[in-house]
Design an enzyme around this catalytic site. Structure first.
Site, short mmCIF file in Angstrom:
data_model
loop_
_atom_site.label_atom_id
_atom_site.label_comp_id
_atom_site.label_asym_id
_atom_site.label_seq_id
_atom_site.Cartn_x
_atom_site.Cartn_y
_atom_site.Cartn_z
N HIS A 48 -10.67 11.10 -29.47
CA HIS A 48 -10.94 11.52 -30.85
C HIS A 48 -12.42 11.26 -31.17
O HIS A 48 -13.09 10.47 -30.49
CB HIS A 48 -10.07 10.69 -31.80
CG HIS A 48 -10.19 9.22 -31.49
ND1 HIS A 48 -11.23 8.44 -31.96
CD2 HIS A 48 -9.43 8.41 -30.70
CE1 HIS A 48 -11.09 7.21 -31.49
NE2 HIS A 48 -10.02 7.16 -30.71
N ASN A 67 -13.70 2.10 -34.59
CA ASN A 67 -14.69 2.09 -33.49
C ASN A 67 -15.97 1.43 -33.98
O ASN A 67 -16.58 0.62 -33.28
CB ASN A 67 -15.02 3.51 -33.01
CG ASN A 67 -13.91 4.16 -32.22
OD1 ASN A 67 -13.68 5.37 -32.31
ND2 ASN A 67 -13.17 3.39 -31.43
N ARG A 127 -6.75 9.69 -36.23
CA ARG A 127 -8.06 10.03 -35.69
C ARG A 127 -8.00 11.20 -34.70
O ARG A 127 -8.94 11.99 -34.60
CB ARG A 127 -8.74 8.80 -35.07
CG ARG A 127 -7.92 8.01 -34.07
CD ARG A 127 -8.54 6.61 -33.92
NE ARG A 127 -7.95 5.76 -32.87
CZ ARG A 127 -6.89 4.99 -33.04
NH1 ARG A 127 -6.23 4.99 -34.18
NH2 ARG A 127 -6.47 4.21 -32.04
N HIS A 141 -6.77 8.92 -26.59
CA HIS A 141 -7.43 7.61 -26.76
C HIS A 141 -7.87 7.06 -25.40
O HIS A 141 -7.39 7.49 -24.36
CB HIS A 141 -6.45 6.63 -27.40
CG HIS A 141 -5.85 7.16 -28.67
ND1 HIS A 141 -6.39 6.91 -29.90
CD2 HIS A 141 -4.77 7.95 -28.88
CE1 HIS A 141 -5.66 7.52 -30.83
NE2 HIS A 141 -4.67 8.15 -30.22
O1 F6P Z 1 -11.53 0.40 -28.74
C1 F6P Z 1 -10.89 1.61 -28.74
C2 F6P Z 1 -9.55 1.51 -28.02
O2 F6P Z 1 -8.98 2.80 -28.00
C3 F6P Z 1 -8.56 0.51 -28.62
O3 F6P Z 1 -7.77 1.01 -29.66
C4 F6P Z 1 -7.77 0.09 -27.42
O4 F6P Z 1 -7.07 -1.12 -27.59
C5 F6P Z 1 -8.86 0.01 -26.38
O5 F6P Z 1 -9.75 1.07 -26.66
C6 F6P Z 1 -8.38 0.14 -24.96
O6 F6P Z 1 -9.44 -0.22 -24.09
P1 F6P Z 1 -9.42 -1.62 -23.30
O7 F6P Z 1 -8.15 -1.58 -22.50
O8 F6P Z 1 -10.66 -1.58 -22.45
O9 F6P Z 1 -9.40 -2.74 -24.29
#
Ligand code: F6P
Length: 427
Positions: free
Chosen positions: A233, A239, A281, A367
């Protein structure tokens, strides 16, 4: 409080204890290797230790790559002996590998006679390995010709040979196999027949979790080339704040990206099918693209459980043990009352089936963690590599399935000055 999967099995959820050998059957140029690799990619992604044993690779390694078509003529005694020896070597390596912790082997060769298949089935039965034959049948001359052109003419068997000569030799090789070919039937045991690349799929005595999943998977096959666009998104409020999870809206930069994405999509030859998650989002991003979209719960971001809405710094200070546990084992670490990457892969299996089935261009707005898992499947990356795969914001990842994988291009749609000029990079 966190829970990790059992180290004894890398299967993400229910472990299978039966060792399985899927034995390919089919004339040359019927897509056996394509199917074998695809099945291996799918099963590995699901967490099964899977390996392909390709008899052609043994032949090239031990006998050299340049055998003329006469080598494959069943009247050629010397050729028969050499080919049987290569088949036995591959088989004994396969049995050894299954005996040392492998779970699913795929034995990739023509296996065109009943005698050869019985030989393989007997050897497997002695060591308690279940055999399922996967036969690929195709009588469509256009498909066969396309397959020869796309793969065989570039095969190491024909390095430095003119394309025309390679094709002619290969067609004679097929004719030798066709003379002795016996279709799989009930006498062979359990089988799945794939006719004309999945147009018809026949399953005989298929039971058990994995073989049944596989029939379902094979039903979704097709060879229609189309791009799959993966994108996160646009930038969200969370973010900007560095918070994970949640259900926040796009920022103005996020909206600018959505507009750039709409322009990118308009410039494509045909409109894609659009899938989003159920979170705001992704839906706000897709709405700006202005095409019908389907929200999928399965595409929602990894559930961070009790950590949802926190920043990584807050998790580190409020729950240092959880923070350290995730850093140590990011793939298997499950957020308390949330999910692990392994859980995300498990819930994405139906999405994979639909991706395979879809023949139109596809835009998936989702995501970071979810796209890492989908990318790992499409690009044949080890599932354990998922948690660190780079899936940046404001970038379209274009993956186009080809004979043995996907071609990748990346488009960063927002430049440093937030202009909507796309820049492309290959990964
Ligand atoms: O930060 C954005 C995001 O989509 C979060 O909502 C999610 O928890 C994370 O990224 C996942 O990435 P990682 O596994 O590296 O924490």
């Amino acid at each position: 409080m966190s829970h990790e999967g059992s180290p004894a099995s890398i299967r993400h959820t229910a472990a299978t204890h039966t060792k399985l050998a899927f034995v390919m059957v089919g004339l040359p140029a019927r897509g056996k290797t394509f199917i074998a690799r695809k099945v291996a990619r799918y099963l590995s992604w699901l967490g099964h230790r899977t390996q392909v044993f390709n008899v052609g690779a043994y032949r090239r390694a031990h006998l050299g790559s340049r055998q003329p078509h006469s080598f494959f003529d069943s009247r050629n005694e010397e050729g028969n002996r050499a080919r049987l020896e290569m088949a036995e070597r591959a088989l004994s390596d396969m049995l050894a590998w299954l005996g040392q912790g492998g779970e699913v082997a795929i034995y990739d060769a023509t296996n065109s006679t009943r005698e050869r298949r019985a030989f393989i089935a007997d050897a497997c039965a002695k060591t308690g390995i279940e055999v399922v034959f996967i036969e690929s049948i195709c009588d469509n001359p256009d498909l066969i010709a396309a397959n020869i052109r796309a793969t065989k003419a570039h095969s190491p068997d024909y390095a430095q040979v003119e394309a025309e000569e390679a094709v002619a030799d290969f067609e004679q090789r097929i004719a030798h196999y066709a003379e002795v070919y016996e279709e799989v039937d009930r006498q062979d045991g359990r089988y799945i027949k794939i006719i004309d690349v999945g147009e018809t799929v026949v399953a005989h005595r298929i039971d058990g979790y994995l073989p049944s999943r596989l029939v379902f998977y094979l039903l979704s096959f097709h060879l229609v080339p189309r791009p799959i666009w993966l994108t996160r998104h646009g930038e969200s409020q969370f973010n900007v704040e560095g918070r994970i999870g949640g259900d926040s809206s796009l920022t103005s930069a996020g909206l600018t990206y959505a507009q750039a994405l709409a322009k990118f999509v308009r410039e494509q030859a045909s409109s894609p099918v659009v899938w989003t998650s159920t979170l705001q989002r992704t839906i706000e991003t897709a709405k700006t693209v202005n095409l019908p979209y389907d929200p999928w719960k399965a595409l929602d971001e990894i559930d961070a459980g009790i950590c949802d809405g926190l920043t990584y710094a807050e998790i580190a200070s409020q729950m240092p043990q959880e923070y350290a546990a995730r850093r140590g084992q990011k793939f298997r670490y499950r957020y308390p009352r949330g999910e692990s990457y392994a859980d995300v892969i498990d819930r994405l299996e139906p999405v994979i089936f639909e991706i395979e089935r879809e023949r139109r261009p596809l835009l998936i707005v989702a995501h970071q963690a979810v796209l890492r898992a989908l990318y790992a499947y499409l690009m044949d990356q080890k599932p354990e590599a998922c948690p660190t795969l780079p899936i940046p914001l404001h970038t379209v990842i274009e993956l186009t399935p080809t004979a043995y994988g996907c071609e990748e291009r990346r488009f960063a749609l927002l430049g440093p000055d937030d202009s909507t000029n796309a820049t492309e990079s290959s990964a």
